[in-house]
Write a protein that holds these residues in place. Structure first.
Motif, PDB file in Angstrom:
ATOM      1  N   GLY A 159       0.788  -1.230   0.000  1.00 49.69           N
ATOM      2  CA  GLY A 159       0.000   0.000   0.000  1.00 49.69           C
ATOM      3  C   GLY A 159       0.816   1.274   0.000  1.00 49.69           C
ATOM      4  N   ASP A 160       2.115   1.158   0.197  1.00 49.58           N
ATOM      5  CA  ASP A 160       2.994   2.336   0.231  1.00 49.58           C
ATOM      6  C   ASP A 160       3.620   2.533  -1.143  1.00 49.58           C
ATOM      7  N   PRO A 161       3.574   3.738  -1.715  1.00 48.86           N
ATOM      8  CA  PRO A 161       4.120   3.957  -3.056  1.00 48.86           C
ATOM      9  C   PRO A 161       5.623   3.684  -3.126  1.00 48.86           C
ATOM     10  N   ILE A 162       6.043   3.131  -4.244  1.00 43.58           N
ATOM     11  CA  ILE A 162       7.475   3.046  -4.531  1.00 43.58           C
ATOM     12  C   ILE A 162       7.873   4.431  -5.022  1.00 43.58           C
ATOM     13  N   ARG A 163       8.594   5.154  -4.208  1.00 43.73           N
ATOM     14  CA  ARG A 163       8.848   6.561  -4.509  1.00 43.73           C
ATOM     15  C   ARG A 163      10.056   6.789  -5.400  1.00 43.73           C
ATOM     16  N   TYR A 164      11.041   5.891  -5.352  1.00 44.61           N
ATOM     17  CA  TYR A 164      12.272   6.157  -6.112  1.00 44.61           C
ATOM     18  C   TYR A 164      12.888   4.827  -6.550  1.00 44.61           C
ATOM     19  N   ALA A 165      12.189   4.105  -7.426  1.00 43.93           N
ATOM     20  CA  ALA A 165      12.708   2.832  -7.931  1.00 43.93           C
ATOM     21  C   ALA A 165      14.079   3.067  -8.545  1.00 43.93           C
ATOM     22  N   ASP A 166      15.056   2.286  -8.108  1.00 44.46           N
ATOM     23  CA  ASP A 166      16.443   2.611  -8.447  1.00 44.46           C
ATOM     24  C   ASP A 166      17.176   1.487  -9.171  1.00 44.46           C
ATOM     25  N   ALA A 167      16.988   0.255  -8.767  1.00 42.11           N
ATOM     26  CA  ALA A 167      17.682  -0.864  -9.407  1.00 42.11           C
ATOM     27  C   ALA A 167      16.842  -2.116  -9.258  1.00 42.11           C
ATOM     28  N   VAL A 168      17.018  -3.040 -10.177  1.00 40.32           N
ATOM     29  CA  VAL A 168      16.262  -4.287 -10.122  1.00 40.32           C
ATOM     30  C   VAL A 168      17.131  -5.417 -10.672  1.00 40.32           C
ATOM     31  N   VAL A 169      16.995  -6.574 -10.055  1.00 42.69           N
ATOM     32  CA  VAL A 169      17.691  -7.782 -10.504  1.00 42.69           C
ATOM     33  C   VAL A 169      16.666  -8.903 -10.579  1.00 42.69           C
ATOM     34  N   VAL A 170      16.711  -9.672 -11.661  1.00 40.24           N
ATOM     35  CA  VAL A 170      15.840 -10.831 -11.807  1.00 40.24           C
ATOM     36  C   VAL A 170      16.676 -12.084 -11.560  1.00 40.24           C
ATOM     37  N   ALA A 171      16.316 -12.837 -10.526  1.00 41.44           N
ATOM     38  CA  ALA A 171      17.050 -14.056 -10.194  1.00 41.44           C
ATOM     39  C   ALA A 171      16.653 -15.181 -11.154  1.00 41.44           C
ATOM     40  N   LYS A 172      17.439 -16.244 -11.154  1.00 43.02           N
ATOM     41  CA  LYS A 172      17.144 -17.391 -12.017  1.00 43.02           C
ATOM     42  C   LYS A 172      15.801 -18.013 -11.677  1.00 43.02           C
ATOM     43  N   SER A 173      15.376 -17.877 -10.425  1.00 44.79           N
ATOM     44  CA  SER A 173      14.094 -18.425  -9.998  1.00 44.79           C
ATOM     45  C   SER A 173      12.910 -17.609 -10.513  1.00 44.79           C
ATOM     46  N   GLY A 174      13.186 -16.442 -11.078  1.00 39.11           N
ATOM     47  CA  GLY A 174      12.132 -15.544 -11.513  1.00 39.11           C
ATOM     48  C   GLY A 174      11.807 -14.470 -10.493  1.00 39.11           C
ATOM     49  N   MET A 175      12.364 -14.593  -9.282  1.00 34.52           N
ATOM     50  CA  MET A 175      12.161 -13.579  -8.254  1.00 34.52           C
ATOM     51  C   MET A 175      12.847 -12.283  -8.670  1.00 34.52           C
ATOM     52  N   MET A 176      12.167 -11.169  -8.422  1.00 41.16           N
ATOM     53  CA  MET A 176      12.715  -9.857  -8.760  1.00 41.16           C
ATOM     54  C   MET A 176      13.063  -9.121  -7.474  1.00 41.16           C
ATOM     55  N   TYR A 177      14.228  -8.507  -7.445  1.00 47.58           N
ATOM     56  CA  TYR A 177      14.673  -7.735  -6.287  1.00 47.58           C
ATOM     57  C   TYR A 177      14.812  -6.276  -6.721  1.00 47.58           C
ATOM     58  N   LEU A 178      14.030  -5.434  -6.081  1.00 44.48           N
ATOM     59  CA  LEU A 178      13.957  -4.022  -6.456  1.00 44.48           C
ATOM     60  C   LEU A 178      14.412  -3.145  -5.310  1.00 44.48           C
ATOM     61  N   SER A 179      15.241  -2.173  -5.592  1.00 46.91           N
ATOM     62  CA  SER A 179      15.648  -1.222  -4.559  1.00 46.91           C
ATOM     63  C   SER A 179      14.879   0.083  -4.724  1.00 46.91           C
ATOM     64  N   ASP A 180      14.472   0.647  -3.592  1.00 51.34           N
ATOM     65  CA  ASP A 180      13.766   1.924  -3.539  1.00 51.34           C
ATOM     66  C   ASP A 180      14.703   2.915  -2.857  1.00 51.34           C
ATOM     67  N   ALA A 181      15.207   3.884  -3.616  1.00 51.80           N
ATOM     68  CA  ALA A 181      16.265   4.759  -3.111  1.00 51.80           C
ATOM     69  C   ALA A 181      15.779   5.794  -2.101  1.00 51.80           C
ATOM     70  N   SER A 182      14.484   5.950  -1.946  1.00 54.60           N
ATOM     71  CA  SER A 182      13.978   6.890  -0.943  1.00 54.60           C
ATOM     72  C   SER A 182      12.618   6.425  -0.449  1.00 54.60           C
ATOM     73  N   THR A 183      12.430   6.492   0.850  1.00 53.87           N
ATOM     74  CA  THR A 183      11.125   6.165   1.425  1.00 53.87           C
ATOM     75  C   THR A 183      10.290   7.420   1.656  1.00 53.87           C
ATOM     76  N   ARG A 184      10.833   8.563   1.299  1.00 49.15           N
ATOM     77  CA  ARG A 184      10.131   9.824   1.557  1.00 49.15           C
ATOM     78  C   ARG A 184      10.019  10.722   0.337  1.00 49.15           C
ATOM     79  N   PHE A 185      11.082  10.817  -0.458  1.00 44.94           N
ATOM     80  CA  PHE A 185      11.132  11.833  -1.501  1.00 44.94           C
ATOM     81  C   PHE A 185      11.052  11.217  -2.898  1.00 44.94           C
ATOM     82  N   ALA A 186       9.979  11.482  -3.602  1.00 40.10           N
ATOM     83  CA  ALA A 186       9.837  11.039  -4.983  1.00 40.10           C
ATOM     84  C   ALA A 186      10.605  12.002  -5.882  1.00 40.10           C
TER      85      ALA A 186
END
Length: 216
Positions: free
Chosen positions: A141-168
């Motif tokens: 329910g919380d917006p992803i404010r600053y999507a910064d990097a993503v990696v797709v694992a061999k399993s298909g799982m995606m890992y996404l970093s959000d560079a800020s929890t406050r400032f879009a």
């Protein structure tokens, strides 16, 4: 009043004695650091980057990330919101797609879809035929404010970093405490850890990519 003062002093004395005299299971030992080996092994002086090639991006600015797709093409993102596609030597450059935001990191899944971390739009999937799909722009329910990097694992799982929890970036452009999320193949995100884990990114100048002559 005097009796109360003496009682407080006695309590403080007993507390201090307890802290000083009570045995604790800690036995400090000294450690002598070894002499550094110097620039040897993986740190030895080498010329592996001596033959870097500059790839001009013309009027585009701010190359942020690069990767080779399943089509053996080189992809990079720029400040205009474009994702550029070209041959590994920089020739035949074209705009693969414009997301309407700013892609900072991306990866490819097993089906060849470009999975993009767009700092305005969120987590996107871009198919080989250039169809853009928003996978998610919120986490619990919380917006992803600053999507910064993503990696797709061999399993298909995606890992996404959000560079800020406050400032879009569309509002402020700043960075704050990052967070890292995990996204399953069902696109249901959850907190993974509390610090950003960025992928290795290329050395870049304002309007060009700087690459080794041979890409892994």
């Amino acid at each position: 009043m005097k009796k109360l003062g003496l009682t407080i002093v006695a309590i403080l004395f007993l507390l201090a004695a307890y802290l000083i005299l009570w045995p604790v299971p800690i036995k400090p030992v000294s450690w002598n650091a070894p002499m550094p080996p110097g620039y040897t092994g993986p740190h030895a002086v080498n010329t592996k980057l001596a033959n870097l090639k500059m790839i001009s991006l013309g009027t585009e600015e701010g190359p942020e990330h690069i990767a080779i797709g399943k089509d053996s093409k080189l992809y990079t993102t720029v400040a205009s919101g474009n994702i550029l596609r070209m041959n590994p030597d920089g020739s035949a450059q074209e705009v693969f797609v414009n997301t309407g935001g700013r892609v900072l990191g991306f990866d490819f899944d097993a089906d060849g879809n470009l999975i993009a971390a767009d700092d305005v739009k969120g987590l996107l999937s871009i198919s080989p035929d250039r169809k853009i799909t928003v996978l998610t722009d919120k986490v619990n329910g919380d917006p992803i404010r600053y999507a910064d990097a993503v990696v797709v694992a061999k399993s298909g799982m995606m890992y996404l970093s959000d560079a800020s929890t406050r400032f879009a970036p569309k509002d402020w452009g700043g960075h704050s405490k990052p967070a890292c999320w995990t996204l399953s193949s069902s696109h249901q995100p959850a907190v993974f850890w509390s610090s950003t884990r960025k992928r290795r990114q290329p050395v870049s100048s304002r309007k060009a990519l700087v690459l080794p002559t041979a890409l892994p």
